[in-house]
Design an enzyme around this catalytic site. Structure first.
Site, short mmCIF file in Angstrom:
data_model
loop_
_atom_site.label_atom_id
_atom_site.label_comp_id
_atom_site.label_asym_id
_atom_site.label_seq_id
_atom_site.Cartn_x
_atom_site.Cartn_y
_atom_site.Cartn_z
N CYS A 187 32.77 69.24 46.64
CA CYS A 187 33.24 69.95 47.61
C CYS A 187 34.33 69.25 48.73
CB CYS A 187 32.46 70.99 48.13
SG CYS A 187 31.63 72.18 47.09
N ASN A 205 32.60 80.06 46.67
CA ASN A 205 32.62 78.80 46.78
C ASN A 205 33.41 78.11 45.60
OD1 ASN A 205 32.24 75.72 46.87
ND2 ASN A 205 30.19 76.01 47.42
N HIS A 255 34.62 74.08 54.88
CA HIS A 255 34.36 74.13 53.62
C HIS A 255 33.75 75.65 53.32
CE1 HIS A 255 33.15 74.15 49.22
NE2 HIS A 255 31.91 73.79 49.63
#
Ligand code: ACO
Length: 330
Positions: A115, A287, A257
């Protein structure tokens, strides 16, 4: 002092058409829309269609970024694509994207930092601009993550979706104040077992045994990830602010994020930073790993929140554990 500075010339993003809502997930595992919204802030995720792969998502996002930058594809000199869900291990997805863009000859690499991948890719681009090696670099975060999600694991399947975001990173004119100030990267390999996708590498090659052992799916220690996410993103942001002698009150937008709204909220609380100035689109897409930061940034540009001349702080963390930040004036 670097010879040149980099600027964000244009951004683009792409979410696949198909949507998986919390109510759809209620039918798959023992969970509720309310639980998911309260614990994560997520309402829906987008899922790539059959036959639609990471390079396709990246291509769509890139077309929009080129349009925003008022540039033609043939002005791109280097492609850096962050992903942990490539079309295949080899050739890399950046090379596949290069062909889709009708380009040939220019270098094209994938960056694997989960990520945090987009922040790593942006940092690499920034270095190549600073040295004067390239003038225009395509930086993409793209993931087709749903094939690696076990839709029987309620802790995992509520979280993830597919998406792509792209930045055109260009050499700034000498008098342009809108530049990337600095980027900061970090990794703590000893915490690698907190979030793992084991299958497909040389350790657990794809075979019947590895499929039966579930190595084809992501596995995560959610609570531990949560704590480390807040710790690593807060410290990455602190480093970016201190390096540039910029106060948190001078930051117009924090783009973290997008894993879970509560994680973003905890990072904002760490700095006493107003939550209204945290860009969150996690409700819309969940996500999407390396894609979250460029997609969230682009959506905030397109809806008018992020404006030219504003100071933006980007931060991410991911499996590895990797983490990073970037401070820039857009
Ligand atoms: N629905 C209902 N109940 C659930 C669900 C679900 N989907 N998932 C877990 N639970 C249960 C648990 O079993 C537990 O039950 P128990 O108390 O009987 O044991 C209870 O809910 C509470 O579990 P917690 O783990 O404490 O829940 P938490 O508030 O921590 O939320 C979550 C779990 C959402 C996974 C959270 O820990 C999280 O977001 N962690 C970070 C995950 C993440 O971002 N991973 C990827 C980051 S790295 C990257 O992006 C590459």
């Amino acid at each position: 002092m670097p010879m040149y500075r980099a600027r964000i010339a244009g951004t683009g993003s792409y979410l696949p058409e198909k949507v998986l809502t919390n109510f759809d997930i209620e039918k798959l595992v023992d969970t509720t829309d309310q639980w998911i919204r309260e614990r994560t802030g997520i309402e829906r995720r987008h899922i790539a269609a059959d036959g639609e792969f990471t390079s396709d998502l990246a291509f769509q996002a890139t077309k929009k970024a080129l349009l925003a930058a008022k540039m033609n594809a043939d002005e791109i000199e280097f492609i850096i694509l962050a992903t942990v869900t490539p079309d295949q291990p080899m050739p890399n997805t950046a090379c596949i994207l290069q062909t889709k863009l009708g380009l040939a000859g220019i270098p094209a690499i994938d960056v694997s930092a989960a990520c945090s991948g987009f922040i790593y890719a942006l940092s690499i681009a920034d270095q190549f601009i600073r040295t004067g090696m390239y003038k225009n670099i395509l930086v993409v975060g793209a993931e087709t993550i749903h094939p690696f999600v076990n839709y029987k694991d309620r802790e995992i399947c509520i979280l993830f979706g597919d998406a792509a975001g792209a930045f055109i990173v260009s050499r700034a004119a000498p008098d342009d104040p809108n530049t990337i100030y600095s980027t900061h990267l970090r990794a703590e390999g000893s915490l690698g077992d907190l979030f793992v996708l084991a299958g497909g590498g040389c350790r657990h090659p794809i075979n019947q045994e590895s499929i039966e052992q579930g190595h084809g799916y992501m596995k995560m220690k959610g609570r531990e990830i949560f704590k480390n996410a807040v710790r690593t993103m807060s410290s990455a942001c602190q480093l970016a602010l201190e390096t540039n002698k910029v106060g948190i009150d001078q930051v117009d937008w924090l783009v973290p994020h997008q894993a879970n709204w509560r994680i973003m909220e905890a990072v904002a609380n760490h700095f006493n930073f107003p939550k209204e100035k945290v860009v969150s689109v996690v409700h819309e897409m969940g996500n999407t790993s390396a894609a979250t930061v460029p997609v969230a940034f682009d959506m905030a540009v397109k809806d008018g929140r992020i404006q030219r001349g504003q100071t933006i702080l980007l931060t991410a963390f991911g499996a590895g554990l990797t983490s990073g930040s970037a401070l820039l004036r857009y």
